[in-house]
Design a protein around this motif. Structure first.
Motif, PDB file in Angstrom:
ATOM      1  N   PHE A 243       0.864  -1.184   0.000  1.00  0.00           N
ATOM      2  CA  PHE A 243       0.000   0.000   0.000  1.00  0.00           C
ATOM      3  C   PHE A 243       0.894   1.225   0.000  1.00  0.00           C
ATOM      4  O   PHE A 243       1.894   1.288   0.726  1.00  0.00           O
ATOM      5  CB  PHE A 243      -0.890   0.014   1.246  1.00  0.00           C
ATOM      6  CG  PHE A 243      -1.599   1.332   1.476  1.00  0.00           C
ATOM      7  CD1 PHE A 243      -2.860   1.547   0.956  1.00  0.00           C
ATOM      8  CD2 PHE A 243      -0.996   2.348   2.212  1.00  0.00           C
ATOM      9  CE1 PHE A 243      -3.510   2.765   1.159  1.00  0.00           C
ATOM     10  CE2 PHE A 243      -1.638   3.565   2.418  1.00  0.00           C
ATOM     11  CZ  PHE A 243      -2.899   3.767   1.888  1.00  0.00           C
ATOM     12  N   VAL A 244       0.535   2.240  -0.801  1.00  0.00           N
ATOM     13  CA  VAL A 244       1.229   3.528  -0.800  1.00  0.00           C
ATOM     14  C   VAL A 244       0.208   4.618  -0.523  1.00  0.00           C
ATOM     15  O   VAL A 244      -0.858   4.655  -1.160  1.00  0.00           O
ATOM     16  CB  VAL A 244       1.920   3.801  -2.154  1.00  0.00           C
ATOM     17  CG1 VAL A 244       2.524   5.204  -2.175  1.00  0.00           C
ATOM     18  CG2 VAL A 244       2.996   2.758  -2.438  1.00  0.00           C
ATOM     19  N   GLY A 245       0.519   5.502   0.419  1.00  0.00           N
ATOM     20  CA  GLY A 245      -0.399   6.610   0.671  1.00  0.00           C
ATOM     21  C   GLY A 245      -0.292   7.134   2.081  1.00  0.00           C
ATOM     22  O   GLY A 245       0.564   6.711   2.870  1.00  0.00           O
ATOM     23  N   ARG A 271       3.854 -10.749   3.410  1.00  0.00           N
ATOM     24  CA  ARG A 271       4.218  -9.553   4.159  1.00  0.00           C
ATOM     25  C   ARG A 271       3.372  -8.380   3.659  1.00  0.00           C
ATOM     26  O   ARG A 271       3.118  -8.260   2.458  1.00  0.00           O
ATOM     27  CB  ARG A 271       5.700  -9.213   3.978  1.00  0.00           C
ATOM     28  CG  ARG A 271       6.655 -10.257   4.546  1.00  0.00           C
ATOM     29  CD  ARG A 271       6.610 -10.274   6.070  1.00  0.00           C
ATOM     30  NE  ARG A 271       7.521 -11.262   6.630  1.00  0.00           N
ATOM     31  CZ  ARG A 271       7.162 -12.499   6.967  1.00  0.00           C
ATOM     32  NH1 ARG A 271       5.899 -12.900   6.785  1.00  0.00           N
ATOM     33  NH2 ARG A 271       8.052 -13.329   7.482  1.00  0.00           N
ATOM     34  N   LEU A 272       2.955  -7.545   4.589  1.00  0.00           N
ATOM     35  CA  LEU A 272       2.252  -6.310   4.266  1.00  0.00           C
ATOM     36  C   LEU A 272       3.256  -5.165   4.364  1.00  0.00           C
ATOM     37  O   LEU A 272       3.894  -4.974   5.406  1.00  0.00           O
ATOM     38  CB  LEU A 272       1.098  -6.075   5.244  1.00  0.00           C
ATOM     39  CG  LEU A 272       0.366  -4.735   5.133  1.00  0.00           C
ATOM     40  CD1 LEU A 272      -0.368  -4.626   3.797  1.00  0.00           C
ATOM     41  CD2 LEU A 272      -0.609  -4.550   6.303  1.00  0.00           C
ATOM     42  N   GLY A 280      -2.022   9.340  11.538  1.00  0.00           N
ATOM     43  CA  GLY A 280      -2.612   8.083  11.999  1.00  0.00           C
ATOM     44  C   GLY A 280      -1.646   6.919  12.036  1.00  0.00           C
ATOM     45  O   GLY A 280      -2.040   5.790  12.368  1.00  0.00           O
ATOM     46  N   ARG A 281      -0.377   7.168  11.738  1.00  0.00           N
ATOM     47  CA  ARG A 281       0.576   6.054  11.646  1.00  0.00           C
ATOM     48  C   ARG A 281       0.706   5.299  12.976  1.00  0.00           C
ATOM     49  O   ARG A 281       0.697   4.058  12.987  1.00  0.00           O
ATOM     50  CB  ARG A 281       1.938   6.577  11.195  1.00  0.00           C
ATOM     51  CG  ARG A 281       3.012   5.501  11.174  1.00  0.00           C
ATOM     52  CD  ARG A 281       4.359   6.039  10.750  1.00  0.00           C
ATOM     53  NE  ARG A 281       5.421   5.085  10.967  1.00  0.00           N
ATOM     54  CZ  ARG A 281       6.703   5.335  10.739  1.00  0.00           C
ATOM     55  NH1 ARG A 281       7.074   6.519  10.280  1.00  0.00           N
ATOM     56  NH2 ARG A 281       7.615   4.414  10.980  1.00  0.00           N
ATOM     57  N   ARG A 282       0.853   6.033  14.074  1.00  0.00           N
ATOM     58  CA  ARG A 282       1.065   5.354  15.349  1.00  0.00           C
ATOM     59  C   ARG A 282      -0.152   4.514  15.725  1.00  0.00           C
ATOM     60  O   ARG A 282      -0.008   3.398  16.239  1.00  0.00           O
ATOM     61  CB  ARG A 282       1.360   6.386  16.441  1.00  0.00           C
ATOM     62  CG  ARG A 282       1.780   5.770  17.761  1.00  0.00           C
ATOM     63  CD  ARG A 282       3.081   4.969  17.630  1.00  0.00           C
ATOM     64  NE  ARG A 282       3.259   4.042  18.750  1.00  0.00           N
ATOM     65  CZ  ARG A 282       3.389   2.728  18.646  1.00  0.00           C
ATOM     66  NH1 ARG A 282       3.328   2.141  17.464  1.00  0.00           N
ATOM     67  NH2 ARG A 282       3.571   1.983  19.701  1.00  0.00           N
ATOM     68  N   ASP A 283      -1.362   5.010  15.465  1.00  0.00           N
ATOM     69  CA  ASP A 283      -2.570   4.223  15.753  1.00  0.00           C
ATOM     70  C   ASP A 283      -2.577   2.947  14.921  1.00  0.00           C
ATOM     71  O   ASP A 283      -2.954   1.870  15.418  1.00  0.00           O
ATOM     72  CB  ASP A 283      -3.823   5.040  15.442  1.00  0.00           C
ATOM     73  CG  ASP A 283      -4.058   6.147  16.448  1.00  0.00           C
ATOM     74  OD1 ASP A 283      -3.492   6.075  17.560  1.00  0.00           O
ATOM     75  OD2 ASP A 283      -4.793   7.097  16.116  1.00  0.00           O
ATOM     76  N   PHE A 284      -2.171   3.055  13.663  1.00  0.00           N
ATOM     77  CA  PHE A 284      -2.115   1.878  12.804  1.00  0.00           C
ATOM     78  C   PHE A 284      -1.108   0.861  13.348  1.00  0.00           C
ATOM     79  O   PHE A 284      -1.402  -0.344  13.424  1.00  0.00           O
ATOM     80  CB  PHE A 284      -1.725   2.290  11.382  1.00  0.00           C
ATOM     81  CG  PHE A 284      -1.530   1.136  10.433  1.00  0.00           C
ATOM     82  CD1 PHE A 284      -2.619   0.478   9.884  1.00  0.00           C
ATOM     83  CD2 PHE A 284      -0.250   0.703  10.092  1.00  0.00           C
ATOM     84  CE1 PHE A 284      -2.449  -0.583   9.014  1.00  0.00           C
ATOM     85  CE2 PHE A 284      -0.075  -0.355   9.227  1.00  0.00           C
ATOM     86  CZ  PHE A 284      -1.175  -0.999   8.686  1.00  0.00           C
ATOM     87  N   GLU A 285       0.055   1.347  13.744  1.00  0.00           N
ATOM     88  CA  GLU A 285       1.082   0.437  14.277  1.00  0.00           C
ATOM     89  C   GLU A 285       0.619  -0.216  15.572  1.00  0.00           C
ATOM     90  O   GLU A 285       0.929  -1.402  15.824  1.00  0.00           O
ATOM     91  CB  GLU A 285       2.389   1.210  14.482  1.00  0.00           C
ATOM     92  CG  GLU A 285       3.056   1.587  13.165  1.00  0.00           C
ATOM     93  CD  GLU A 285       4.278   2.464  13.337  1.00  0.00           C
ATOM     94  OE1 GLU A 285       5.202   2.358  12.516  1.00  0.00           O
ATOM     95  OE2 GLU A 285       4.317   3.264  14.308  1.00  0.00           O
ATOM     96  N   ARG A 286      -0.135   0.518  16.387  1.00  0.00           N
ATOM     97  CA  ARG A 286      -0.675  -0.085  17.619  1.00  0.00           C
ATOM     98  C   ARG A 286      -1.652  -1.210  17.284  1.00  0.00           C
ATOM     99  O   ARG A 286      -1.667  -2.253  17.957  1.00  0.00           O
ATOM    100  CB  ARG A 286      -1.353   0.987  18.477  1.00  0.00           C
ATOM    101  CG  ARG A 286      -0.402   1.743  19.377  1.00  0.00           C
ATOM    102  CD  ARG A 286      -1.149   2.524  20.446  1.00  0.00           C
ATOM    103  NE  ARG A 286      -1.743   3.723  19.893  1.00  0.00           N
ATOM    104  CZ  ARG A 286      -1.170   4.930  19.906  1.00  0.00           C
ATOM    105  NH1 ARG A 286       0.020   5.075  20.448  1.00  0.00           N
ATOM    106  NH2 ARG A 286      -1.790   5.972  19.391  1.00  0.00           N
ATOM    107  N   ARG A 298       5.754  -4.324   7.414  1.00  0.00           N
ATOM    108  CA  ARG A 298       6.829  -3.343   7.322  1.00  0.00           C
ATOM    109  C   ARG A 298       6.179  -1.983   7.044  1.00  0.00           C
ATOM    110  O   ARG A 298       5.438  -1.836   6.072  1.00  0.00           O
ATOM    111  CB  ARG A 298       7.806  -3.666   6.198  1.00  0.00           C
ATOM    112  CG  ARG A 298       8.444  -5.044   6.293  1.00  0.00           C
ATOM    113  CD  ARG A 298       9.436  -5.138   7.450  1.00  0.00           C
ATOM    114  NE  ARG A 298      10.061  -6.459   7.479  1.00  0.00           N
ATOM    115  CZ  ARG A 298       9.590  -7.508   8.152  1.00  0.00           C
ATOM    116  NH1 ARG A 298       8.446  -7.379   8.832  1.00  0.00           N
ATOM    117  NH2 ARG A 298      10.225  -8.660   8.145  1.00  0.00           N
ATOM    118  N   VAL A 299       6.460  -1.005   7.897  1.00  0.00           N
ATOM    119  CA  VAL A 299       5.965   0.357   7.715  1.00  0.00           C
ATOM    120  C   VAL A 299       7.169   1.243   7.435  1.00  0.00           C
ATOM    121  O   VAL A 299       8.057   1.382   8.278  1.00  0.00           O
ATOM    122  CB  VAL A 299       5.210   0.848   8.969  1.00  0.00           C
ATOM    123  CG1 VAL A 299       4.777   2.298   8.802  1.00  0.00           C
ATOM    124  CG2 VAL A 299       4.000  -0.037   9.241  1.00  0.00           C
TER     125      VAL A 299
END
Length: 428
Positions: A243-245, A271-272, A280-286, A298-299
Motif C-alpha cells: 500500500f502507498v499513501g 508480508r504487508l 494516523g501512523r502510530r494508531d495503525f502500528e498499535r 513493514r511500515v
C-alpha cells in the motif's frame, strides 16, 4: 503576455495552501511538482509561488527545476493569528479560529506580493490549486488581466467537515469557494463527481474540464526487482501485499490488519508493506502490534517520492482499500496510477473513477467496497496465480502510460489555456 512564436507560455502556478509544503512528500506536494515539471518539460516558463516549502527544517527539499517564490505570511498576519490564539487560550476555547484567520489573511499577503512582482512582467496565465478560503489566484489574475485556470481536487469544505476538524468557518469558506470558481476562466477537476459539484456551484458546463491524475512516466515504469530494496526493509523473497499513501481515514488503512489476518492462513509467508506517513501512523502500528501481526508488517514511514517506484515494483499485489464513503467518490487516486505505471497487480474497490480506470480481469481486479472478504479473495487470487498477476500488471502499465501521464495532462491544459489567451486577445 510573454508567449513566443513557438507557443511557449509563461505560467504562474499559485499554491496558497498553508498545509502543502511544495517541496515536501505529501500527496498534494507531489501533485504540484509533477504538473509544474510537466509544463517545464513541454518548454513553458513556469514560476511556482507558495507559502511553505517543506514540512519541517529537517526535511530535505525535493528538487524542482523551476523558480520557486517563497511567500510566507506577513508578520501582521502572524501577529493577528497569535493575538486571537492568546484570547482563545485565556477563555479556555479550543476553537480553530486563529488558524482559520491566518489562512484567510494569507490570501491577501500572497496576492499583494505577486501583484507587485509580476506587474511589469505578466504571466500569460495564472494556474491555481484550489485551497480552502483560497482567493489569491483569482485576485492576481484579475489584477494582471490574464486568464485564471483553477484546479479543484476535492470539495474542500465537505472534506474539512467529514475528515478534519470540521470546525472551520464554513460560511466564509463556502463563499470564498463560490467566489473563486465562478471567476475562473476554466475549472479543471480530477473526476466526474467533482465536475457535478463544481457545476452545482454555478460554473457553466463548458468551462469545466475533467482531467484525472497521472504519473511521471520516467519514474513509474515496469522494471526488475532490486535485492537492495528488499534488504533495506528486511524482506527476503516473501510475497508482498503493498500500500502507498497517507493515513487519512478515507484511504482505508484500517482494513489492512483484517486483510492480513485473512491472508496469513492461505499464505503464511506474506508480508504487508505500507509506504507513507501521517498522523494516523502510530494508531495503525498499535493495531498491528495488538493483533500480533508485527512480524508480518513493514511500515516505511515517509520516503522520497523518487524511491517509491522501486518499492512498488516489489509488490506482488498493490491495494487501494478505500471504504464506501458517505458521499460521492470524488477522488482521483494517485496511488492507483502509480501502481499501474510500475505494472503492479491491483486489487481495488468498485468506486467512482477507479471503476472507470481499471477494467476488471484485464488491468486489475475489482471488488465490492463493502465486502472485506472480497478484498481478501482478490488478493488471494493474485498471490496464487502469478501468471494472471503479471498479465494484469503489464496491461495496466500500457494503459496508464498511454492515457494517464502528467505530460498528457500538461499538454491538454496548455491547449485550454491557449484558447483562453486567444479569446482575450481578440476581445474588444
Amino acid at each position: 503576455g510573454g508567449r513566443d512564436e513557438r507557443g511557449r507560455m509563461r505560467i504562474l502556478y499559485v499554491c496558497s495552501d498553508l498545509g502543502i509544503p511544495v517541496l515536501g512528500n505529501r500527496g498534494g506536494s507531489i501533485h504540484v511538482r509533477s504538473l509544474v515539471s510537466a509544463f517545464s518539460r513541454a518548454g513553458h516558463s513556469v514560476v511556482l509561488a507558495s507559502p511553505r516549502l517543506t514540512k519541517s527544517s529537517w526535511e530535505t527539499p525535493a528538487r524542482l527545476d523551476v523558480p520557486v517564490i517563497h511567500v510566507p505570511p506577513r508578520s501582521v498576519t502572524d501577529s493577528a493569528s497569535r493575538s486571537v490564539a492568546a484570547y482563545l487560550a485565556t477563555v479556555g476555547s479550543t476553537s480553530p479560529l486563529a488558524d482559520e484567520l491566518r489562512r484567510i489573511l494569507y490570501n491577501n499577503d500572497l496576492a499583494d506580493a505577486l501583484r507587485r512582482q509580476f506587474r511589469e512582467a505578466r504571466p500569460d496565465i495564472v494556474y491555481e490549486r484550489c485551497a480552502i478560503y483560497g482567493t489569491a489566484g483569482a485576485a492576481i489574475a484579475d489584477a494582471l488581466g490574464v486568464p485564471l485556470l483553477l484546479e479543484v481536487n476535492a470539495p474542500l469544505l465537505l472534506e474539512d467537515q467529514l475528515y478534519r476538524s470540521g470546525k472551520g468557518l464554513g460560511e466564509v469558506a463556502m463563499a470564498a469557494e463560490r467566489w473563486t470558481v465562478t471567476r475562473a476562466d476554466a475549472v479543471l477537476v480530477v473526476s466526474a463527481a467533482l465536475r457535478e459539484y463544481v457545476v452545482s456551484l454555478g460554473v457553466a458546463q463548458e468551462r469545466v474540464h475533467t482531467i484525472a491524475n497521472g504519473i511521471d512516466e520516467a519514474l513509474f515504469r515496469p522494471g526488475p526487482r532490486e535485492p537492495a530494496v528488499r534488504a533495506r526493509w528486511g524482506l527476503d523473497g516473501e510475497p508482498i501485499v503493498g500500500f502507498v499513501g497517507g493515513y487519512q481515514p478515507w484511504h482505508g488503512l484500517d482494513a489492512l490488519p483484517a486483510l492480513l489476518e485473512r491472508l496469513l492462513p492461505r499464505h503464511p509467508a506474506v508480508r504487508l508493506v505500507v509506504v507513507g506517513d501521517g498522523r494516523g501512523r502510530r494508531d495503525f502500528e498499535r493495531q498491528i502490534e495488538a493483533r500480533g501481526l508485527a512480524e508480518s508488517v513493514r511500515v516505511t514511514g515517509a520516503i522520497p517520492h523518487d524511491e517509491v517506484p522501486a518499492l512498488i515494483r516489489e509488490f506482488d499485489v498493490a491495494v487501494a482499500p478505500y471504504p464506501p464513503p458517505a458521499h460521492d467518490f470524488y477522488f482521483s487516486p494517485l496511488k492507483l496510477f502509480e501502481y499501474m505505471g510500475c505494472a503492479a497487480a491491483i486489487a481495488a474497490p468498485r468506486l467512482g473513477q477507479i471503476e472507470e480506470v481499471i477494467r476488471h480481469g484485464e488491468t486489475g481486479l475489482l471488488y465490492s467496497p463493502s465486502d472485506p472478504e472480497a478484498l481478501a479473495d482478490a488478493c488471494d487470487r493474485l498471490l496464487s496465480d502469478r501468471a494472471l498477476a503479471r498479465s494484469l500488471g503489464l496491461k495496466a502499465a500500457v494503459e496508464v502510460h498511454d492515457k494517464y501521464t502528467w505530460d498528457h495532462n500538461a499538454a491538454r491544459i496548455t491547449r485550454i489555456a491557449e484558447t483562453l489567451v486567444e479569446k482575450r486577445a481578440v476581445a474588444p
